[in-house]
Every structure is written in C-alpha cells, then in structure tokens.
Enzyme design. Structure first.
Site, mmCIF file in Angstrom:
data_model
loop_
_atom_site.group_PDB
_atom_site.id
_atom_site.type_symbol
_atom_site.label_atom_id
_atom_site.label_comp_id
_atom_site.label_asym_id
_atom_site.label_seq_id
_atom_site.Cartn_x
_atom_site.Cartn_y
_atom_site.Cartn_z
ATOM 1 N N ARG A 1 0.817 -1.229 0.000
ATOM 2 C CA ARG A 1 0.000 0.000 0.000
ATOM 3 C C ARG A 1 0.847 1.273 0.000
ATOM 4 O O ARG A 1 0.328 2.370 -0.195
ATOM 5 C CB ARG A 1 -0.948 -0.008 1.215
ATOM 6 C CG ARG A 1 -2.218 -0.792 0.943
ATOM 7 C CD ARG A 1 -3.124 -0.775 2.153
ATOM 8 N NE ARG A 1 -2.633 -1.662 3.216
ATOM 9 C CZ ARG A 1 -3.079 -1.630 4.469
ATOM 10 N NH1 ARG A 1 -3.991 -0.758 4.826
ATOM 11 N NH2 ARG A 1 -2.608 -2.475 5.365
ATOM 12 N N GLY B 1 1.612 -15.446 7.525
ATOM 13 C CA GLY B 1 0.953 -14.935 8.721
ATOM 14 C C GLY B 1 1.930 -14.631 9.845
ATOM 15 O O GLY B 1 3.082 -15.064 9.825
ATOM 16 N N GLY C 1 8.151 -4.014 12.778
ATOM 17 C CA GLY C 1 9.108 -3.071 12.176
ATOM 18 C C GLY C 1 8.471 -1.821 11.605
ATOM 19 O O GLY C 1 9.175 -0.884 11.231
ATOM 20 N N GLU D 1 -9.757 -11.370 14.836
ATOM 21 C CA GLU D 1 -9.399 -10.471 13.746
ATOM 22 C C GLU D 1 -10.645 -9.819 13.157
ATOM 23 O O GLU D 1 -11.738 -10.394 13.198
ATOM 24 C CB GLU D 1 -8.641 -11.230 12.655
ATOM 25 C CG GLU D 1 -7.264 -11.694 13.080
ATOM 26 C CD GLU D 1 -6.395 -10.555 13.593
ATOM 27 O OE1 GLU D 1 -6.066 -9.658 12.804
ATOM 28 O OE2 GLU D 1 -6.070 -10.543 14.791
ATOM 29 N N LYS E 1 33.903 24.602 0.715
ATOM 30 C CA LYS E 1 34.061 23.145 0.739
ATOM 31 C C LYS E 1 35.461 22.783 1.201
ATOM 32 O O LYS E 1 36.433 23.367 0.712
ATOM 33 C CB LYS E 1 33.841 22.582 -0.673
ATOM 34 C CG LYS E 1 33.898 21.074 -0.732
ATOM 35 C CD LYS E 1 34.488 20.535 -2.015
ATOM 36 C CE LYS E 1 35.978 20.709 -2.069
ATOM 37 N NZ LYS E 1 36.625 20.010 -3.187
ATOM 38 N N ALA F 1 35.423 40.511 -2.061
ATOM 39 C CA ALA F 1 34.204 40.043 -2.718
ATOM 40 C C ALA F 1 34.520 39.384 -4.050
ATOM 41 O O ALA F 1 35.505 39.711 -4.710
ATOM 42 C CB ALA F 1 33.264 41.220 -2.946
HETATM 43 C C1 UD1 Z 1 -2.037 -7.990 13.105
HETATM 44 C C2 UD1 Z 1 -2.762 -8.753 14.212
HETATM 45 C C3 UD1 Z 1 -3.918 -7.906 14.714
HETATM 46 C C4 UD1 Z 1 -3.404 -6.572 15.214
HETATM 47 C C5 UD1 Z 1 -2.597 -5.871 14.129
HETATM 48 C C6 UD1 Z 1 -1.924 -4.648 14.679
HETATM 49 C C7 UD1 Z 1 -2.532 -11.107 13.640
HETATM 50 C C8 UD1 Z 1 -3.197 -12.292 13.123
HETATM 51 N N1 UD1 Z 1 -3.249 -9.990 13.680
HETATM 52 O O1 UD1 Z 1 -2.974 -7.801 12.066
HETATM 53 O O2 UD1 Z 1 -4.589 -8.584 15.754
HETATM 54 O O3 UD1 Z 1 -4.478 -5.737 15.614
HETATM 55 O O4 UD1 Z 1 -1.564 -6.741 13.631
HETATM 56 O O5 UD1 Z 1 -1.321 -3.942 13.654
HETATM 57 O O6 UD1 Z 1 -1.401 -11.169 14.047
HETATM 58 N N2 UD1 Z 1 4.236 -9.905 9.006
HETATM 59 C C9 UD1 Z 1 5.279 -10.750 8.673
HETATM 60 N N3 UD1 Z 1 5.010 -11.923 8.078
HETATM 61 C C10 UD1 Z 1 3.749 -12.332 7.798
HETATM 62 C C11 UD1 Z 1 2.689 -11.464 8.136
HETATM 63 C C12 UD1 Z 1 2.962 -10.260 8.750
HETATM 64 O O7 UD1 Z 1 6.445 -10.424 8.914
HETATM 65 O O8 UD1 Z 1 3.594 -13.420 7.256
HETATM 66 C C13 UD1 Z 1 4.547 -8.625 9.635
HETATM 67 C C14 UD1 Z 1 4.180 -7.451 8.740
HETATM 68 O O9 UD1 Z 1 5.291 -7.053 7.971
HETATM 69 C C15 UD1 Z 1 3.768 -6.392 9.739
HETATM 70 C C16 UD1 Z 1 3.237 -7.192 10.922
HETATM 71 O O10 UD1 Z 1 3.754 -8.497 10.779
HETATM 72 O O11 UD1 Z 1 4.855 -5.625 10.185
HETATM 73 C C17 UD1 Z 1 1.735 -7.209 10.981
HETATM 74 O O12 UD1 Z 1 1.244 -7.796 9.822
HETATM 75 P P1 UD1 Z 1 -0.126 -7.354 9.216
HETATM 76 O O13 UD1 Z 1 -0.406 -8.180 8.035
HETATM 77 O O14 UD1 Z 1 -0.165 -5.883 9.057
HETATM 78 O O15 UD1 Z 1 -1.112 -7.810 10.398
HETATM 79 P P2 UD1 Z 1 -2.594 -7.383 10.522
HETATM 80 O O16 UD1 Z 1 -3.408 -8.231 9.652
HETATM 81 O O17 UD1 Z 1 -2.714 -5.930 10.407
HETATM 82 CA CA CA Z 2 -0.968 -3.860 9.812
#
Ligand code: UD1
Ligand code: CA
Length: 525
Positions: A24, A93, A117, A170, A369, A398
């Site tokens: 995004r 996930g 991060g 979720e 510089k 100057a």
């Molecule tokens: C997640 C939480 C949600 C919480 C929200 C807060 C879960 C299932 N849900 O949702 O409850 O309210 O964060 O922002 O955990 N990431 C990985 N690898 C993956 C998936 C995600 O490294 O396979 C990292 C993403 O880069 C990101 C963070 O985990 O920094 C959260 O991932 P994102 O997909 O934004 O989670 P949400 O669905 O928003």
């Molecule tokens: Ca998120």
C-alpha cells in the site's frame, strides 16, 4: 510513556516482524526502510528493542531481505550489538513469521517479546513497562492493547465477565458485537518462551481456520488461555505509540507526530522554537538551552547546536556542528563546523569539511568546501572557497574564486593570517599567500606571495577617450556621454572665468585620479 521499572527482566529475545511487502506504500522502496526523523521505520523498532538489552534480537524479513540485511549490518555499529536476520520465504501470517524467528534461535527460557518493524513511535519505556507487567502478574502471555473509538482493521481483545483476556479476534473473523469492541491488539506481546514454542507448533499442525488462511500469532494467546495459563493485557494510554505505517499518508502523519514530540522535548529543555509546525529535527540532533530555531529550519543527522546559537529562517543543516552564539541564516549545509560567535549567510552553501573559526564570517552567496577558515576571518560576499586553509583575522575580497581544480587533481590554497585580498581575485592552487600580505583588485594569484607583499597582476588601466561617441554614435550611451562632457566643459569654463590663474594639468584627455597601483578594493563592508 508507561511506567517503567528498573527491575524489568531482560527479555530472552525480541522478535521484530518486518517480512511484509508494504504494497500500500506504492513505492519501490521497502516500507520499513522509509525514514522518519532521519531513521528508517525499522531502525526505530530495532533501537527500542535494543534498549531492553535482550539476549537475542531477531528481525524477520522476506521481501527486500538484501536491503534489510545491509541496513542491519550498518545498524550494528550504531547500536554496538548484532541483530540476527531470520528469513520468512512466504508471508503465511504473523504466527508463521514468529516461528521463522524461533527456528533461528537456540532453546530459550524466559520472556520473548514480539514487535513490528512498521510501528516507529513505540519507545523502550513502554516496552519495559510491558515486560514488568508480564513479570509482576506472572503471565504466560501479555499483550499491549490500546483503545480507539473505531478500531476498524485491528484485532479486537475479547475478555470474560471478570475482565480476563480470553482471545483476540481479527476484523475479518469477528461478529458484529465483537466489532463494537474498542480495545484492540497493538501486535506487541510478551510470551513465555515455552508457551510460544508449544503454541506455534500446534498452530502449524492444525490447518488455518481463519478468513485469511494464515497462521495467526493471536491464536497462540487464545490457546494459552484455553490451557489455563495466565493471559494479561496492558493498556497503552497513547494510541500514537502503537500506530503502524501502512501507506504514505500514515507515514506523513506519524512523521509529523514524531517531530512534534521531539520538538516538545527540546522546548522543555530550554530551546526556543518559533514555529514548531514548520521546524523539523531528526532523532540524532542535539540542541543546547537557549538555541533559537526560526521558521523553516530543518536539522538532520547528527547536527549539534550549542547554547545561544540562532538557526534560520529557511536553513537546512545535516551533520553540522554550530558553536555557542553563532548565527546561521538561510543556509544549506552538510558536514560543516561553525565556531562560536560566527556568522553565516544569508544564502551560504556549506559543503563537507567547511570549518569556520570563532567569530568568523561566511557571508552572502558564499560556497565553502573542505576549507578551514581561521578565527575572526571573513569571507563576506559572492565567493567560492574550496580546498583551502586560511589563517586568523584575514579578509577575502568580494567575488573571489579559489581555483582548486586543474581538470585532473584538486589542489590546495594556503592563505596566512591578517591577509587582505582584493575583490575579484582568483587563487590558482596550489598557491600560498604569506601572513599580512595584500593583493590588488582583480589579481590572478598564480605564484606564492611572500609575507607583507602586495600582489598585483592586473595591467595598468588604459582609457581610449571618445571611443563610444565614435564607435557607438547615436546610442543612448553616446548621447549620455556627450551631455556629460558638455556639462563638464561648461562648468570648467565658468569656473576658469573667475580664476584665470588656475592651470589645468593635462587638458581634457587626462585620466582623472588614476592610481599608479591598483587599490585593494576589498572593502565592500
Ligand atoms: C495484526 C494482528 C492484529 C493486530 C494488528 C496490529 C494477527 C493475526 N493480527 O494484524 O490482531 O491488531 O496486527 O497492527 O497477528 N508480518 C510478517 N510476516 C507475515 C505477516 C505479517 O512479517 O507473514 C509482519 C508485517 O510485515 C507487519 C506485521 O507483521 O509488520 C503485521 O502484519 P499485518 O499483516 O499488518 O497484520 P494485521 O493483519 O494488520
Ligand atoms: Ca498492519
């Protein structure tokens, strides 16, 4: 910031999740490497984690892993500790991401913290508060939560009638009643290592049953509750701290909030900020009390401004050092050092290695510089100083140019102390001008000038009388000249009429007031 405790336990590990693509953002740059306050989002998260002194610090990367690896290796010096990189090949996930991190670590006991991060404002004080709460309550899992009137998009915190946390649901899997819950999961947790390992194994063994078909880390919390382990939550009273970046709009909002907080802290420490909405400082900037920042000031990198110095308006400084009471007005500078009580600008360009001594001046339309300009020395107007050393109390006329480049190599100009160079000089490096020397206006300094000498290279001026009237007859210049000559003649004859004994020196073709040697001409102010 939440309450901190000096005896919060050091975590066995902190896992920072950063494997997502951040689509995004619509940017070719990886989301977590976008910067706010002069530091990538990931850097903010890793700095906060490192402050907890965990035994292991793991970043989980997938997309853009090479750029993340490069960034982390640079960060190691900054933090004087190493960070592990765990690779998540496919983003299956948050539960899968944490499993990738745990697989890269040896057997652990004690608390393991998980952060993101892309949540840059979360500070180490809040994280320490979460660890303390986890330890004091004797929890198996503690989640950091916050509340918003509308928590759309977040996982909601489910509690039983006694208020105990039972599960996280979720957005996409929630019932309408659950969607009305305002308390949401920030995504930051502390798990006991054994509970986490066990939960992640069970998560992987069961097929995902949620709307996204992912392995949800949140389910590990639910399992712990079902197993009869203590699950707790700590509410973060400030939703900004847990705000994540998903798109460019959020990036700008969180950047502005960080800036407000940084400036707020500096103002509480005695810095005057005339217009905080139009002043930007990076996290690495250091400001002393009674520094005054005018509107349109941007201070970047490791810029340090000493007591009583005034910066701006409209000034951008990166990695600069500004001494006590100096003023820097409408200036663009990188890697420069400005002495106490010195003046810079308006409209100066300071490049790396520019060093101005105490009470010196780098004035208007001056570029400097890799040059050391001594105490009290002034370079006031329209000048380029490159690759030079200038002593104390000197003045550069100057419109001068330090000719440092012969087309192949850069050469150095050395100018002594109490030297006065004329306007419109060029110093053809390598060349040396001794202490107390002078040079005339328009001098091209190709050879060394001994101390106390006057260097002159311009030929004597020659006026060809009447040239414009003959060669440009009929032009406005010729007409203006004719009128001036006629007027001078009339005045002359009327004054000679009253004083017949006065003798004109050499007739009308004389060059009035021509000096035998060119004048210094460096005294524009
Ligand atoms: C997640 C939480 C949600 C919480 C929200 C807060 C879960 C299932 N849900 O949702 O409850 O309210 O964060 O922002 O955990 N990431 C990985 N690898 C993956 C998936 C995600 O490294 O396979 C990292 C993403 O880069 C990101 C963070 O985990 O920094 C959260 O991932 P994102 O997909 O934004 O989670 P949400 O669905 O928003
Ligand atoms: Ca998120």
């Amino acid at each position: 910031m939440l309450e901190t405790s000096p005896d919060a336990p050091n975590p066995a590990a902190v896992v920072v999740l950063a494997a997502g693509e951040g689509r995004r953002m619509r940017s070719s740059k990886l989301k977590v490497l976008h910067e706010i306050g002069g530091r990538p989002l990931l850097g903010h998260a890793v700095h906060a984690a490192a402050a907890l002194a965990p035994e292991h610090l793991v970043v989980v990367a997938g997309h853009g892993r090479e750029t993340v690896r490069d960034y982390l290796s640079g960060l190691a010096t900054e933090l004087s500790r190493s960070t592990l990189l765990a690779i998540q090949e496919q983003q299956l996930g948050t539960g899968h991401a944490v499993a990738c991190a745990m697989d890269s670590l040896p057997a652990l006991t004690g608390p393991v913290m998980v952060t993101y991060g892309d949540v840059p404002l979360l500070d180490s004080g809040t994280l320490r508060g979460l660890l303390t709460e986890h330890a004091v309550a004797g929890n198996a899992v503690t989640v950091l939560t916050a509340e918003l009137p509308d928590a759309t998009g977040y996982g909601r915190i489910l509690r039983d009638q006694d208020g105990a946390v039972t599960a996280i649901v979720e957005q996409r899997d929630a019932t309408p009643e659950q969607l009305a819950i305002r308390e949401f999961n920030s995504g930051v947790y502390v798990f006991e290592a054994d509970v986490l390992r066990d939960g992640l194994t069970r998560l992987a063994d069961a097929a995902p049953s949620n709307a996204q078909g992912e392995l949800y880390l949140t389910d590990v919390l639910g399992m712990a509750h079902q197993d009869g382990r203590r699950v707790g939550a700590l509410r973060c009273p400030d939703p900004w701290l847990v705000a994540g970046v998903n798109d460019q709009l959020q990036l700008s909002q969180i950047r502005a909030e960080l800036n407000r907080r940084l400036l707020g802290a500096w103002m509480r420490a005695g810095v005057t900020v005339v217009d905080p909405s139009n002043t930007w400082v990076d996290v690495g900037v250091r400001l002393a009390p009674d520094v005054l920042l005018h509107p349109g000031t941007q201070l970047h990198g490791a810029t340090t401004v000493s007591e009583g110095a005034q910066i701006g308006p409209d000034t951008t400084l990166t990695d600069c050092w500004i001494g006590q009471g100096a003023t820097v007005v409408r200036t663009h500078g990188t890697g420069a050092e400005i002495g106490a009580g010195a003046n810079v600008g308006p409209f100066a360009y300071l490049r790396p290695g520019a060093r101005l001594g105490d009470h010196g001046k780098i004035g208007t339309f001056v570029e400097v510089k890799n040059a050391e300009i001594g105490r009290g020395t002034k370079v006031p107007h329209l000048t380029y100083v490159g690759d030079a050393t200038i002593g104390e109390g000197s003045n550069i006329g100057a419109s001068s140019v330090f000719v440092n480049y012969d087309g192949v190599t850069k050469n150095r100009t050395t100018i002594g102390s109490y030297v006065k160079t004329g306007s419109d000089n060029t110093f053809v490096a390598p060349v040396t001008i001794g202490d107390g020397a002078y040079s005339g206006a328009g001098t091209v300094v190709r050879n060394d000038v001994p101390p106390g000498a006057l260097a002159v290279s311009a030929g004597e001026q020659r006026n060809i009388e009447g040239w414009v009237m003959r060669r440009r007859a009929g032009t406005p210049s010729a007409l203006a000249a004719e009128q001036a000559i006629e007027k001078a003649n009339t005045e002359q004859s009327s004054s000679t009429a009253g004083a017949p004994e006065q003798v004109l020196s050499d007739g009308p073709s004389d060059t009035v007031g021509a000096p035998t040697a060119p004048r210094g001409g460096n005294d524009l102010g």
